[in-house]
Design a protein around this motif. Structure first.
Motif, short mmCIF file in Angstrom:
data_model
loop_
_atom_site.label_atom_id
_atom_site.label_comp_id
_atom_site.label_asym_id
_atom_site.label_seq_id
_atom_site.Cartn_x
_atom_site.Cartn_y
_atom_site.Cartn_z
N LYS A 1 -23.20 5.22 13.84
CA LYS A 1 -22.75 5.54 12.49
C LYS A 1 -21.27 5.94 12.51
CE LYS A 1 -24.46 8.17 8.56
NZ LYS A 1 -25.39 9.19 8.07
N ALA A 2 -20.90 6.75 13.51
CA ALA A 2 -19.53 7.23 13.63
C ALA A 2 -18.57 6.05 13.86
CB ALA A 2 -19.41 8.24 14.77
N GLU A 3 -18.99 5.13 14.72
CA GLU A 3 -18.13 3.98 15.03
C GLU A 3 -17.93 3.11 13.79
OE1 GLU A 3 -18.37 1.80 18.93
OE2 GLU A 3 -20.22 2.98 19.08
N ARG A 4 -19.01 2.88 13.06
CA ARG A 4 -18.92 2.03 11.87
C ARG A 4 -17.97 2.67 10.87
NH1 ARG A 4 -24.56 1.03 12.26
NH2 ARG A 4 -24.96 2.73 10.80
N ARG A 5 -18.15 3.95 10.66
CA ARG A 5 -17.33 4.66 9.67
C ARG A 5 -15.86 4.70 10.11
NH1 ARG A 5 -17.32 7.44 5.16
NH2 ARG A 5 -16.15 9.39 5.01
#
Lengths: 394, 196
Positions: B179-183
């Motif tokens: 999730k962190a990478e996508r964001r």
């Protein structure tokens, strides 16, 4: 550039951390706080010692007068441990789930919380022991002849014991206590009892069987005395330990709660009575909680007290002034710190920041002079790059 | 420069013995032990706060908060082998608490002026600007997302090490990182697109 490579570039670009000089300043600041704590602790103990001695003296007098015989209580508070061998901390919650939790005292008294019961050991000293039963039942065997008074609290009821075997059942839902004595005698006080009720061996006391009067405040037959006796003793809730002090909360890292507690205790109405160390502690906490106005008042108090606390406070005030863009004030404060004694760990940082603030103010001549002084003292300092630039440019 | 999390590995025998000595000293409130303890933890603590916040103007205050907590509570650490991990946990908790407070404040208070510490840390202007953009993007993530991303991709922690640092299961950590990478990718792309 994808996001992975952006993050990896940071790993390669950013140095490992601040300069060694700045880490030395961090070290000095942390040790200064350590020293202040060490100095504060003995003063606290010295102030408390006469009070403790007075309490013991009063207990001795009460015991000798109240029982018409000279009974010297055991000079030391009893040692108490749980039946699993762990030492017990005062006010630590005791929870008996499926098995009994027994407290064993070194003079052979035992207090056993029955399965499903919760409670706390709330006082242990040479003259008395107090146990609070929050819910459920406990059985106690109290050794006679120690001269120590035992008090069991259950809700609004108190059971005073000298030497006996008894069981206490307390239900918060019913609001009722049952005290059963198998040996010796106890005295029960509480709602519905206008005088202590004595319960002897083989007897039981059940508060549910008392006639109800305490819940009828408009009852005209209740005189002042009876009404007062029907009220629970005016004490802090028996199942709640005294609230921690702001110092204890800060010690545990609960800054916001510590500030709330200090406010509740009226500390901020008497800021001018705070010593430098306390003002710095609270001011630092307020600053980190972004309570700017409060932080400024507290740090200003620490600043005027002088010494190491004053130096640190002035430095923090300077940083806050710079953050707010108040360059004149920042310059005044950083200037003050930069002229402080060598023992102040912020001299180097403050001098460097003063160069930067001077540039912001357009005071180029001052910036150049400061830069020269800075580089002479700290050629490899945190602000050396800026100082070099300032010296060349101006 | 990339730094492997050397302090994360199980301490060697000499290191264990050193930790043990430090803990015994601090338990008897010796000032020399306090100084030695600070010297021992200062590097890792500074490094973690530095990379998590990016040469932040409040770096020294946060380091002080961690050192103060460590000196106050080190006497409770019984197992010398667990000491370094405990210090890391204290550091991460302080930083995450600060990040959460800042996110809350940004809803109500405009960004503050301040003296930029990155000027001193990264002399090259273009590199400095790229670093600044990364941290501006990280500011938009939650405290846990930011911590996971920084530990994994800047500090080079293994997934299991990130999970341990965050106190989460491996599965939760993987989901958090995804999730962190996508964001981060979405926001950083916007950030790069918006830059001159």
């Amino acid at each position: 550039m994808n996001h992975h490579s952006s993050l990896t570039e940071v790993a390669h670009t950013l140095p490992d951390g601040p300069t060694p000089l700045r880490r030395n300043a961090q070290r000095a600041r942390a040790l200064a706080a350590f020293d202040r704590r060490q100095q504060a602790a003995p003063r606290w103990r010295v102030r408390l010692a006469p009070l403790v001695a007075a309490c013991i003296a009063i207990a001795l007098v009460w015991l000798s007068v109240g029982h018409h015989r000279v009974v010297a209580p055991t000079a030391m508070a009893p040692l108490v441990s749980r039946d699993d061998g762990a030492m017990l901390a005062l006010d630590a919650p005791l929870v008996a789930r499926e098995h009994t939790v027994a407290l064993r005292f070194n003079e052979r008294s035992t207090v056993a919380l029955q399965p499903g019961a919760t409670g706390q050991l709330t006082a242990v000293d040479p003259a008395h022991v107090e146990v609070t039963l929050a819910e459920g039942a406990l059985a106690a065997e109290i050794t006679k002849g120690t001269g120590r008074r035992w008090l069991f609290r259950a809700g609004p009821y108190e059971v005073a014991v000298l030497g006996t075997k008894l069981r206490i059942d307390w239900s918060t839902t019913r609001g009722a206590i049952v005290v059963s004595v198998t040996e010796g005698r106890v005295a029960v006080t509480g709602p519905g009892l206008d005088r202590p009720r004595s319960v002897s061996a083989g007897e039981s006391f059940d508060s549910a069987l008392l006639p109800h009067t305490a819940d009828e405040p408009d009852e005209p037959a209740l005189g002042e005395f009876t009404r007062a006796a029907a009220m629970p003793r005016a004490r802090a809730p028996t199942t709640t330990a005294p609230p921690p002090s702001w110092r204890q909360l800060l010690d545990q890292g609960h800054r916001a709660e510590a500030l709330s507690e200090a406010k509740r205790a009226g500390v901020f109405r008497r800021i001018n009575e705070l010593n430098g160390d306390d003002a710095l502690l609270l001011g630092s906490a307020a600053r980190l909680e972004h309570q700017r106005a409060l932080a400024a008042s507290l740090l200003q108090r620490a600043r005027v007290q002088g010494d190491d606390a004053g130096c640190e406070a002035a430095f923090m005030l300077g940083k806050d002034a710079a953050t707010a863009g108040n360059w004149a004030l920042a310059a005044q404060l950083f200037g003050e710190v930069s002229r402080a004694e060598r023992s102040c760990p912020f001299v180097e940082d403050a001098t460097g920041r003063l160069i930067s603030v001077s540039i912001e103010q357009g005071e180029t001549e001052r910036a150049a002079t400061l830069a020269k002084q800075y580089l002479a003292r700290w050629p490899s300092g945190t602000w050396a790059a800026l100082a070099t630039t300032a010296q060349r440019a101006y | 420069m990339a730094v492997s999390p050397t302090h994360y590995a199980q301490p060697s025998e000499p290191a264990l013995s050193r930790n043990d000595e430090l803990l015994r000293g601090i338990q008897s409130n010796q000032r020399a032990a306090a100084g030695a303890l600070i010297d021992h933890v200062s590097g890792p603590v500074n490094r973690l706060i530095w990379v998590l916040l990016g040469a932040d103007s409040e770096h020294d205050d946060l380091v002080h908060e961690v050192l103060d907590l460590v000196l106050r509570h080190a006497h409770r650490v019984r197992d010398a082998a667990a000491f370094d991990g405990w210090v890391r946990t204290v550091t991460l908790n302080v930083v995450r608490g600060e990040l959460r407070r800042r996110r809350w404040r940004r809803l109500f208070v405009p960004a503050e002026l301040g003296l930029d510490e990155l000027d001193n840390a990264v002399p090259d202007e273009q590199a400095r600007e790229r670093v600044r953009r990364v941290y501006r993007t990280l500011d938009s993530l939650s405290a846990d997302q930011r911590t996971a991303l920084v530990l994994r991709f800047i500090e080079g922690y293994e997934l299991t090490e990130v999970a341990d640092a965050l106190g989460c299961s491996l599965a939760t950590t993987k989901r958090l990182l995804q999730k962190a990478e996508r964001r981060f990718a979405a926001l950083h792309g916007e950030e790069l697109g918006a830059s001159p």
